[in-house]
Design a protein around this motif. Structure first.
Motif, PDB file in Angstrom:
ATOM      1  N   GLU A 151     -10.100  -0.639 -14.931  1.00 57.54           N
ATOM      2  CA  GLU A 151     -10.942  -1.773 -15.316  1.00 57.54           C
ATOM      3  C   GLU A 151     -10.385  -2.484 -16.545  1.00 57.54           C
ATOM      4  O   GLU A 151     -10.463  -3.718 -16.657  1.00 57.54           O
ATOM      5  CB  GLU A 151     -12.379  -1.287 -15.562  1.00 57.54           C
ATOM      6  CG  GLU A 151     -13.078  -0.842 -14.281  1.00 57.54           C
ATOM      7  CD  GLU A 151     -14.448  -0.246 -14.522  1.00 57.54           C
ATOM      8  OE1 GLU A 151     -14.727   0.112 -15.699  1.00 57.54           O
ATOM      9  OE2 GLU A 151     -15.236  -0.127 -13.569  1.00 57.54           O
ATOM     10  N   ALA A 152      -9.812  -1.716 -17.479  1.00 56.51           N
ATOM     11  CA  ALA A 152      -9.215  -2.312 -18.674  1.00 56.51           C
ATOM     12  C   ALA A 152      -7.998  -3.159 -18.307  1.00 56.51           C
ATOM     13  O   ALA A 152      -7.826  -4.272 -18.813  1.00 56.51           O
ATOM     14  CB  ALA A 152      -8.828  -1.220 -19.667  1.00 56.51           C
ATOM     15  N   LEU A 153      -7.165  -2.640 -17.415  1.00 56.40           N
ATOM     16  CA  LEU A 153      -5.970  -3.386 -17.003  1.00 56.40           C
ATOM     17  C   LEU A 153      -6.340  -4.650 -16.235  1.00 56.40           C
ATOM     18  O   LEU A 153      -5.660  -5.677 -16.338  1.00 56.40           O
ATOM     19  CB  LEU A 153      -5.063  -2.495 -16.150  1.00 56.40           C
ATOM     20  CG  LEU A 153      -4.379  -1.333 -16.878  1.00 56.40           C
ATOM     21  CD1 LEU A 153      -3.526  -0.525 -15.912  1.00 56.40           C
ATOM     22  CD2 LEU A 153      -3.517  -1.826 -18.038  1.00 56.40           C
ATOM     23  N   GLU A 154      -7.416  -4.591 -15.451  1.00 59.60           N
ATOM     24  CA  GLU A 154      -7.893  -5.790 -14.749  1.00 59.60           C
ATOM     25  C   GLU A 154      -8.202  -6.908 -15.739  1.00 59.60           C
ATOM     26  O   GLU A 154      -7.834  -8.066 -15.525  1.00 59.60           O
ATOM     27  CB  GLU A 154      -9.161  -5.467 -13.955  1.00 59.60           C
ATOM     28  CG  GLU A 154      -8.934  -4.889 -12.587  1.00 59.60           C
ATOM     29  CD  GLU A 154     -10.232  -4.743 -11.821  1.00 59.60           C
ATOM     30  OE1 GLU A 154     -10.264  -5.126 -10.638  1.00 59.60           O
ATOM     31  OE2 GLU A 154     -11.225  -4.243 -12.388  1.00 59.60           O
ATOM     32  N   LYS A 155      -8.893  -6.565 -16.823  1.00 59.83           N
ATOM     33  CA  LYS A 155      -9.274  -7.572 -17.822  1.00 59.83           C
ATOM     34  C   LYS A 155      -8.054  -8.084 -18.589  1.00 59.83           C
ATOM     35  O   LYS A 155      -7.981  -9.258 -18.942  1.00 59.83           O
ATOM     36  CB  LYS A 155     -10.298  -6.973 -18.791  1.00 59.83           C
ATOM     37  CG  LYS A 155     -11.636  -6.658 -18.145  1.00 59.83           C
ATOM     38  CD  LYS A 155     -12.572  -5.966 -19.123  1.00 59.83           C
ATOM     39  CE  LYS A 155     -13.888  -5.581 -18.454  1.00 59.83           C
ATOM     40  NZ  LYS A 155     -14.777  -4.830 -19.367  1.00 59.83           N
ATOM     41  N   LEU A 156      -7.107  -7.192 -18.855  1.00 63.00           N
ATOM     42  CA  LEU A 156      -5.926  -7.573 -19.631  1.00 63.00           C
ATOM     43  C   LEU A 156      -4.989  -8.492 -18.862  1.00 63.00           C
ATOM     44  O   LEU A 156      -4.309  -9.334 -19.460  1.00 63.00           O
ATOM     45  CB  LEU A 156      -5.152  -6.323 -20.053  1.00 63.00           C
ATOM     46  CG  LEU A 156      -5.636  -5.558 -21.275  1.00 63.00           C
ATOM     47  CD1 LEU A 156      -4.804  -4.300 -21.471  1.00 63.00           C
ATOM     48  CD2 LEU A 156      -5.572  -6.422 -22.531  1.00 63.00           C
ATOM     49  N   HIS A 157      -4.933  -8.316 -17.543  1.00 58.02           N
ATOM     50  CA  HIS A 157      -3.891  -8.990 -16.759  1.00 58.02           C
ATOM     51  C   HIS A 157      -4.459  -9.934 -15.698  1.00 58.02           C
ATOM     52  O   HIS A 157      -3.890 -10.068 -14.619  1.00 58.02           O
ATOM     53  CB  HIS A 157      -3.000  -7.942 -16.095  1.00 58.02           C
ATOM     54  CG  HIS A 157      -2.362  -7.000 -17.067  1.00 58.02           C
ATOM     55  ND1 HIS A 157      -1.475  -7.411 -18.029  1.00 58.02           N
ATOM     56  CD2 HIS A 157      -2.505  -5.648 -17.226  1.00 58.02           C
ATOM     57  CE1 HIS A 157      -1.069  -6.366 -18.738  1.00 58.02           C
ATOM     58  NE2 HIS A 157      -1.690  -5.293 -18.282  1.00 58.02           N
ATOM     59  N   THR A 158      -5.560 -10.599 -16.022  1.00 63.13           N
ATOM     60  CA  THR A 158      -6.159 -11.511 -15.039  1.00 63.13           C
ATOM     61  C   THR A 158      -5.205 -12.643 -14.652  1.00 63.13           C
ATOM     62  O   THR A 158      -5.232 -13.125 -13.516  1.00 63.13           O
ATOM     63  CB  THR A 158      -7.460 -12.119 -15.598  1.00 63.13           C
ATOM     64  OG1 THR A 158      -7.197 -12.669 -16.905  1.00 63.13           O
ATOM     65  CG2 THR A 158      -8.556 -11.073 -15.707  1.00 63.13           C
ATOM     66  N   ALA A 159      -4.350 -13.061 -15.580  1.00 64.24           N
ATOM     67  CA  ALA A 159      -3.454 -14.190 -15.314  1.00 64.24           C
ATOM     68  C   ALA A 159      -2.303 -13.822 -14.389  1.00 64.24           C
ATOM     69  O   ALA A 159      -1.751 -14.679 -13.704  1.00 64.24           O
ATOM     70  CB  ALA A 159      -2.909 -14.761 -16.625  1.00 64.24           C
ATOM     71  N   ASN A 160      -1.913 -12.547 -14.387  1.00 64.65           N
ATOM     72  CA  ASN A 160      -0.791 -12.113 -13.536  1.00 64.65           C
ATOM     73  C   ASN A 160      -1.118 -10.780 -12.856  1.00 64.65           C
ATOM     74  O   ASN A 160      -0.332  -9.838 -12.889  1.00 64.65           O
ATOM     75  CB  ASN A 160       0.502 -11.997 -14.358  1.00 64.65           C
ATOM     76  CG  ASN A 160       0.360 -11.025 -15.524  1.00 64.65           C
ATOM     77  OD1 ASN A 160      -0.750 -10.667 -15.923  1.00 64.65           O
ATOM     78  ND2 ASN A 160       1.483 -10.581 -16.064  1.00 64.65           N
ATOM     79  N   ILE A 161      -2.284 -10.747 -12.241  1.00 66.32           N
ATOM     80  CA  ILE A 161      -2.812  -9.498 -11.679  1.00 66.32           C
ATOM     81  C   ILE A 161      -1.902  -8.921 -10.603  1.00 66.32           C
ATOM     82  O   ILE A 161      -1.772  -7.697 -10.476  1.00 66.32           O
ATOM     83  CB  ILE A 161      -4.245  -9.718 -11.131  1.00 66.32           C
ATOM     84  CG1 ILE A 161      -4.995  -8.379 -11.014  1.00 66.32           C
ATOM     85  CG2 ILE A 161      -4.235 -10.465  -9.819  1.00 66.32           C
ATOM     86  CD1 ILE A 161      -5.504  -7.855 -12.297  1.00 66.32           C
TER      87      ILE A 161
END
Length: 283
Positions: A151-161
């Motif tokens: 969930e943390a990585l989802e929020k961090l990398h929304t621009a290049n998921i």
């Protein structure tokens, strides 16, 4: 069991000796006295664990509580991790002392910094260090941390998921969050397929198809069709025609079990197309 290269084995053997010495220093069995190392005569051989894994586990247990938790979350993230990823995955109360904890783990020779462009990343000194920290977690705690990290990585990398889809798929599958795992395995498979990285695409689409077992086929028909057609095509392009046929048959059976006629027809069309096309297997 994972095979290790000779270079990695040499590193681990060296680490074993280093860890034993460090453990003996830490528990007071040997100490530096007037410029020389002295052995405590009360030292008992039974206190020395026989395996490097045991040594590493003991060392992790001796870490201060906060440093130990930082190390465990880092181990869940992976062999390589960033301060940003750690901060997003840890409770907020860790933020103020995070650099201090990372400095402590560096001085303890557990992790080391590496340069990655303008950002500093960290890496475990060896794979066994990460494995020991990971295995020191209870199974339920691992699942919870994988979910938190995902969930943390989802929020961090929304621009290049899409670039992080494989890592996200791994974390959500380990957390038993099958819906998100399916989504990211599918995304990772698409990315690999479009790069013509067929072995990687096959791996991701296979896992995505496994994740489909948790939901009624009729409800996720479009996902299943996308996955199995791309998986089958990746097999065909790799000249693995029998594996492609088995994929189509598997989806046909899945469709029959769920009573999804549209999915059954789609799988049968792909199956018929393959066996009617001249190939080294079907002529």
């Amino acid at each position: 069991m994972r095979c290790r290269s000779q270079a990695e084995m040499d590193q681990l053997v060296a680490a074993a000796g280093f860890e034993k010495i460090r453990m003996l220093i830490d528990n007071g069995s040997i100490s530096r006295l007037e410029g020389q190392w002295a052995v405590n005569h009360s030292m008992n051989a039974e206190i020395i664990p026989s395996s490097l894994q045991g040594l590493l586990m003991e060392r992790i247990d001796r870490l201060p509580a906060r440093a130990r938790q930082v190390l465990r979350v880092a181990a869940v993230i992976g062999r390589r991790f960033t301060t940003e990823g750690l901060k997003a995955s840890l409770p907020q109360e860790y933020n103020a002392s995070l650099q201090q904890q990372l400095g402590y783990l560096q001085s303890s020779n557990v992790i080391r910094p590496v340069k990655a462009g303008n950002e500093t990343e960290y890496v475990f000194q060896n794979t066994l260090g990460q494995e020991a920290a990971y295995l020191s977690l209870l199974h339920q705690d691992r699942k919870l941390l994988h979910l938190q990290v995902g969930e943390a990585l989802e929020k961090l990398h929304t621009a290049n998921i899409a670039q992080h889809a494989a890592a996200l798929a791994h974390h959500f599958s380990q957390a038993d969050s099958t819906q998100k795992a399916r989504r990211y395995f599918l995304l990772a498979g698409d990315l690999a397929f479009h790069k013509y990285a067929l072995p990687e695409a096959i791996q991701h689409f296979t896992r995505a198809l496994e994740m489909c077992q948790a939901s009624p086929a009729a409800e996720i028909r479009s996902d299943i069709e996308h996955i199995f057609t791309h998986l089958g095509r990746a097999y065909e392009l790799s000249n693995f025609y029998q594996e492609a046929v088995q994929t189509y048959i598997h989806v046909e059976n899945l469709a029959k079990e769920s009573g999804c006629l549209e999915l059954l027809l789609s799988a049968q069309v792909e199956h018929a197309r393959l066996i009617s096309t001249p190939t080294p297997v079907f002529d």
